[in-house]
Scaffold this active site. Structure first.
Site: not given
Ligand code: A3P
Length: 299
Positions: A46, A108
């Protein structure tokens, strides 16, 4: 417990995804200007999509404007971000001819299973990798939030065993990482390999690297105007988590956007994993990735 996950072309995925992936493999025509954001789920998809979109569109939408699309859309729903994995449910892919260039895609899918048209083209792939300890915790907590109520909660120990055996969506994680890692070494102009932990530590440096890789380096004028700092703020965890769209909206198969923003930290795994689990996953990492020069910071 997980009857709906299958080993397909060497990675684990759900039946609904198989048709989509196969269709894309057969019919997708890459353009040289295409940009792909590729990730293992829960490793920062994200965030990376938001950053890529902000870099690519900074001329069109003044980055600090109140109408910037990232303030009202979840990055997964931004047009023209197209989720490669979920399109093509039938035997044809959707009409992509109207999408303005450069087209942005998210996927993915492991490198080896991308269509030949992508692998043989000059398009750019930005990959983000996250240390497996945090990726596991993020994915286990996420799985329990999105699971249908009819399925029992997946307990930590059980999920951990599956993860160590490579049994996780688009896994095994080591194959996924190594596929893109090796390609980034061979074709550094086409594949940029980033690490979540490095980005957390020095995002400005990595944003510049991304912009250069994408052939859109920041000009001195942009730097002095604070464009990089504005992108960092716009895409920060706090900012994105606080947006209305990310508290009320849904994405993909009707999952709530808010589940995408949990803690956004490095090292949260230490609040969950026992010493023996840490030892076990460390061994798996050593065994599967020890032969490469890919390593992670875990705290
Ligand atoms: P955590 O569950 O450890 O908090 P994806 O986007 O691949 O689904 O990954 C989700 C992870 O990225 C989650 O980690 C989420 O909190 C974190 N995340 C989402 N937005 C983020 C941002 N802007 N900066 C850093 N981490 C972020």
């Amino acid at each position: 417990r997980t009857p709906y996950i299958y080993l397909f072309q060497g990675f684990w995925c759900q039946p609904a995804e198989i048709q989509a992936i196969t269709t894309f493999q057969k019919h997708f025509q890459a353009k040289e200007s295409d940009v792909f954001v590729a990730t293992v789920p829960k490793s920062g998809t994200t965030w990376l999509k938001a950053l890529t979109y902000a870099i690519m569109n900074r001329q069109n939408h003044f980055i600090s404007s109140k109408n910037h699309p990232l303030l009202s859309f979840n990055p997964h729903d931004l047009v023209p971000f197209i989720e490669y994995t979920v399109y093509g449910k039938h035997d044809t892919i959707p009409d992509l001819s109207k999408i303005h260039e450069p087209r942005l895609f998210g996927t993915h899918i492991p490198f080896d299973s991308l269509s030949n048209s992508i692998k043989g083209s000059n398009c750019k792939i930005v990959y983000i990798c996250r240390n497996p300890f945090d990726t596991f915790i993020s994915s286990w907590t996420f799985a329990n939030k999105i699971k249908p109520p009819s399925l029992p909660t997946l307990n930590l120990e059980e999920a951990f065993e599956m993860y160590c055996n490579g049994l996780v969506g688009f896994g095994p994680f080591w194959n996924h990482m190594l596929g893109y890692w090796n390609e980034s070494k061979e074709r550094p102009k086409n594949v940029l390999f980033l690490k979540y932990e490095d980005m957390k530590e020095d995002l400005k440096f990595h944003l510049k690297k991304m912009a250069e890789f994408l052939d859109r380096p920041f000009t001195l004028e942009e730097e002095s105007e604070g464009v990089i700092e504005n992108i960092i703020k716009l895409c920060s965890f706090e900012k994105m988590k606080g947006l209305e769209i990310n508290n009320t909206g849904t994405f993909g198969r009707n999952f709530e956007n808010k589940f995408l923003f949990r803690k956004g930290e490095v090292g949260d795994w230490s609040n969950y994993l026992s010493p023996s689990m840490v030892e076990k996953l460390s061994k798996v990492i050593e065994e599967k990735l020890g032969g490469s020069d890919l390593n992670f910071r875990v705290k």
